[in-house]
Design a protein around this motif. Structure first.
Motif, PDB file in Angstrom:
ATOM      1  N   UNK A  73       0.821  -1.214   0.000  1.00  0.00           N
ATOM      2  CA  UNK A  73       0.000   0.000   0.000  1.00  0.00           C
ATOM      3  C   UNK A  73       0.849   1.256   0.000  1.00  0.00           C
ATOM      4  N   UNK A  74       2.038   1.170   0.630  1.00  0.00           N
ATOM      5  CA  UNK A  74       2.886   2.359   0.718  1.00  0.00           C
ATOM      6  C   UNK A  74       3.202   2.892  -0.681  1.00  0.00           C
ATOM      7  N   UNK A  75       3.467   1.968  -1.602  1.00  0.00           N
ATOM      8  CA  UNK A  75       3.826   2.398  -2.948  1.00  0.00           C
ATOM      9  C   UNK A  75       2.618   2.971  -3.686  1.00  0.00           C
ATOM     10  N   UNK A  76       1.469   2.366  -3.483  1.00  0.00           N
ATOM     11  CA  UNK A  76       0.240   2.880  -4.109  1.00  0.00           C
ATOM     12  C   UNK A  76       0.009   4.327  -3.676  1.00  0.00           C
ATOM     13  N   UNK A  83      -0.473   1.808   6.660  1.00  0.00           N
ATOM     14  CA  UNK A  83      -0.392   2.938   7.579  1.00  0.00           C
ATOM     15  C   UNK A  83       0.430   4.099   7.047  1.00  0.00           C
ATOM     16  N   UNK A  84       1.318   3.838   6.110  1.00  0.00           N
ATOM     17  CA  UNK A  84       2.295   4.874   5.759  1.00  0.00           C
ATOM     18  C   UNK A  84       2.573   4.922   4.270  1.00  0.00           C
ATOM     19  N   UNK A  85       3.142   6.046   3.857  1.00  0.00           N
ATOM     20  CA  UNK A  85       3.579   6.206   2.473  1.00  0.00           C
ATOM     21  C   UNK A  85       4.981   5.677   2.298  1.00  0.00           C
ATOM     22  N   UNK A 131      -1.472  12.143 -13.366  1.00  0.00           N
ATOM     23  CA  UNK A 131      -1.666  10.932 -14.166  1.00  0.00           C
ATOM     24  C   UNK A 131      -0.945   9.712 -13.603  1.00  0.00           C
ATOM     25  N   UNK A 132      -1.274   9.298 -12.380  1.00  0.00           N
ATOM     26  CA  UNK A 132      -0.601   8.125 -11.812  1.00  0.00           C
ATOM     27  C   UNK A 132      -0.938   6.853 -12.594  1.00  0.00           C
ATOM     28  N   UNK A 133       0.063   5.970 -12.701  1.00  0.00           N
ATOM     29  CA  UNK A 133      -0.157   4.677 -13.348  1.00  0.00           C
ATOM     30  C   UNK A 133       0.832   3.694 -12.731  1.00  0.00           C
ATOM     31  N   UNK A 134       0.526   2.408 -12.855  1.00  0.00           N
ATOM     32  CA  UNK A 134       1.438   1.407 -12.311  1.00  0.00           C
ATOM     33  C   UNK A 134       2.691   1.350 -13.164  1.00  0.00           C
ATOM     34  N   UNK A 135       3.793   1.844 -12.610  1.00  0.00           N
ATOM     35  CA  UNK A 135       5.012   2.031 -13.380  1.00  0.00           C
ATOM     36  C   UNK A 135       5.629   0.756 -13.900  1.00  0.00           C
ATOM     37  N   UNK A 136       5.445  -0.358 -13.187  1.00  0.00           N
ATOM     38  CA  UNK A 136       6.132  -1.572 -13.611  1.00  0.00           C
ATOM     39  C   UNK A 136       5.401  -2.290 -14.748  1.00  0.00           C
TER      40      UNK A 136
END
Lengths: 244, 309
Positions: A73-76, A156-158, B83-88
């Protein structure tokens, strides 16, 4: 249902589009080998079973599962794709489950790739295959509990590093909650009921019999409930904090 | 049909959106303008159901967004800010993933993916990971993702940010090429864009709606609307120009020598001015009627709020 599958498939292929899954599986295999042969003394024991292998799994998962779950989730959040995902006709529950299943499948793959060890033991002696299969299932179930905790911390976090460290700390508390490290903190003021309850959360004691191939209802139930509770917690956290 | 009533959003004590009320119907192409931090993105996030309003109500096609978010999200195409997108993922994988999530199946899915690939000219990058793309391509992938299910409502948060002039033109054509019964909301701070593609302008500042009308009406607000500006090839007596009927004021730029004549109440003054020029044989080498300077109006509308507040 279909949405869960679509998300799980995306997540799973994303593990392999980046080196994450390869590095994870390679390190898992190397470390489990080292633990089994050098610390667990598989050969010297002279028994045709895989107990030394399974006994170290809680400690292996303690570091490796948070590593594979930290980005969930952090990456999202960091890349903003959470906004994309949450404005699609997908419920948060479906997203949580999809992500969990994908990472759990990677863990299953890592476990499955330890099969040469099973072959070795089979070649050297006559192990009870039922016990080994049961222990594999138990180990996978426990890995799921580690994963659910780690994914919740990631929600919980970025920041992936923060997610990783939080996950290790929480997982560690659950691993050792049956030992004096945790129980001493309760000894002074809490009653026996509280101490027993805390002790019963221990991953180690629940896994102990599983490693020996005994899938008791209460151990299986414990891990299933732990997975459910932590996944539900991440659902609530994401619902509350998705835009932060 | 989007109907917003008394919409407000607080982040702790900070009021990001302040009591917005508006209706947007089919066929409206709304330019959502405002300075950075005015609450544009926050409003869009609430329209798409990503953020829950602190108070107020949003209805889309008669359904409340909070209660029927999934049904409504199926009808909306949304390009989030940046414009976010799934980079991989590769562009191809990403578009297929979005199509799957949007419940497109089989032949229809293939057709739609091919259609948006054509429309946004993504052929050359189909097999490249999104994270390796240039900013312009990323934005186009984001747009492709937003229109892949042919939504009735399109919400685009700064769709042309980071694009070169050719790509901007392309995006404008894309928006103009959408069928007429669609609702489009575009946030931007590029004013020409609004005049080029929108048939309605909404300006918000400090979370509150300051202006809601056509781009033409916005131009009319400008002091320069219908003003005539001219330059002379050599000095001549121009005092008569200021005396003409309908001319309210005259300004001379000392550096460039450009003369600007302001009309009274937005009435065309070109006939009087040309007549006067011919009569006096003024040496005019350039003359044109101004359409109104949008950035002046924008500044006026968005900063007067600051003075008041």
């Amino acid at each position: 249902m279909r949405n869960i599958w679509i998300i799980a498939r995306r997540e799973f292929s994303s593990f392999f589009a980046t080196p994450v899954a390869y590095v994870f599986i390679a390190i898992f295999l190397v470390l489990s080998g080292i633990f089994t042969f050098f610390i667990g003394n598989l050969f010297e024991r002279g028994q045709a079973d895989m107990l030394p292998f399974f006994n170290f799994h809680p400690w292996l998962y303690l570091f490796l599962v948070p590593a594979i779950a930290m980005r969930t989730w952090a990456e999202e959040r960091k890349s903003g794709t959470i906004e994309l995902l949450m404005t699609m006709p997908v419920s948060i529950g479906e997203a949580v489950l999809g992500k969990f299943l994908a990472a759990w499948a990677v863990l299953a793959l890592a476990l499955a790739l330890t099969f040469p060890l099973w072959l070795t033991v089979t070649y050297l002696g006559a192990p009870d295959h039922g016990i080994i299969i049961a222990a594999y299932l138990g180990s996978w179930l426990m890995a799921g509990a580690f994963l659910a905790i780690s994914m919740c911390m990631s929600a919980l976090t970025k920041n992936q590093v923060v997610a990783f460290i939080l996950a290790i700390v929480v997982c560690f508390l659950f691993v050792v909650s049956g030992s004096n490290i945790v129980l001493d903190a309760f000894q002074m003021w809490a009653g026996n009921a509280v101490i027993d309850t805390v002790a019963s959360f221990s991953f180690l004691s629940h896994f102990e019999s599983m490693a020996k191939g005994v899938l008791a209802m209460n151990d299986v139930g414990y891990f299933v409930i732990a997975i459910g509770v932590w996944l539900y917690a991440s659902l609530i956290i994401i619902e509350q904090k998705k835009a932060d | 049909m989007i109907s917003v009533q008394n919409l407000s959003k607080y982040f702790d004590q900070f009021k990001a959106v302040d009591d917005l009320t508006f209706d947007i119907g089919p066929g409206d192409i709304v330019g959502f303008l405002g300075p950075n931090g005015a609450g544009k993105s926050t409003t869009m996030k609430m329209l798409t159901g990503f953020l829950a309003p602190s108070s107020g109500n949003i209805e889309i096609n008669g359904q409340n967004v909070a209660e029927h978010s999934k049904a409504i999200q199926q009808q909306i195409g949304y390009l989030p800010e940046g414009a976010p997108a799934y980079g991989d993922m590769t562009v191809y994988q990403f578009l297929h993933f979005i199509a799957d999530i949007r419940k497109l199946r089989g032949k229809e899915k293939q057709a739609r993916v091919a259609a948006v690939t054509d429309r946004l000219e993504l052929h050359s990058v189909l097999n490249r990971p999104v994270e390796n793309l240039s900013k312009g391509f990323k934005r186009r992938v984001g747009l492709a993702q937003a229109i892949i299910h042919d939504p009735a409502i399109l919400i685009l948060d700064e769709p042309t940010d980071g694009l070169d002039p050719n790509q901007k033109h392309q995006v404008r054509e894309l928006i103009q090429g959408l069928s007429e019964d669609k609702t489009v909301i575009i946030s931007t701070h590029i004013l020409e864009e609004v005049a080029a593609v929108c048939n309605r302008v909404m300006i918000i500042a400090k979370g509150a709606l300051q202006f809601d009308d056509t781009p033409g009406a916005l131009q009319q607000r400008s002091r320069f609307y219908q003003s005539v500006s001219l330059t002379l090839s050599y000095a001549a007596d121009i005092s008569g120009l200021a005396e003409l009927d309908g001319v309210a004021d005259m300004e001379v730029d000392r550096k460039t020598g450009r003369v600007t004549l302001f009309p009274e109440s937005g009435q065309p003054i070109l006939p009087q001015v040309t007549e006067h020029i011919q009569l006096r044989r003024l040496p005019v080498e350039d003359l044109h009627v101004e359409q109104g300077r949008l950035d002046d109006v924008f500044r006026e509308i968005t900063t007067q709020q600051e003075v008041r507040g």
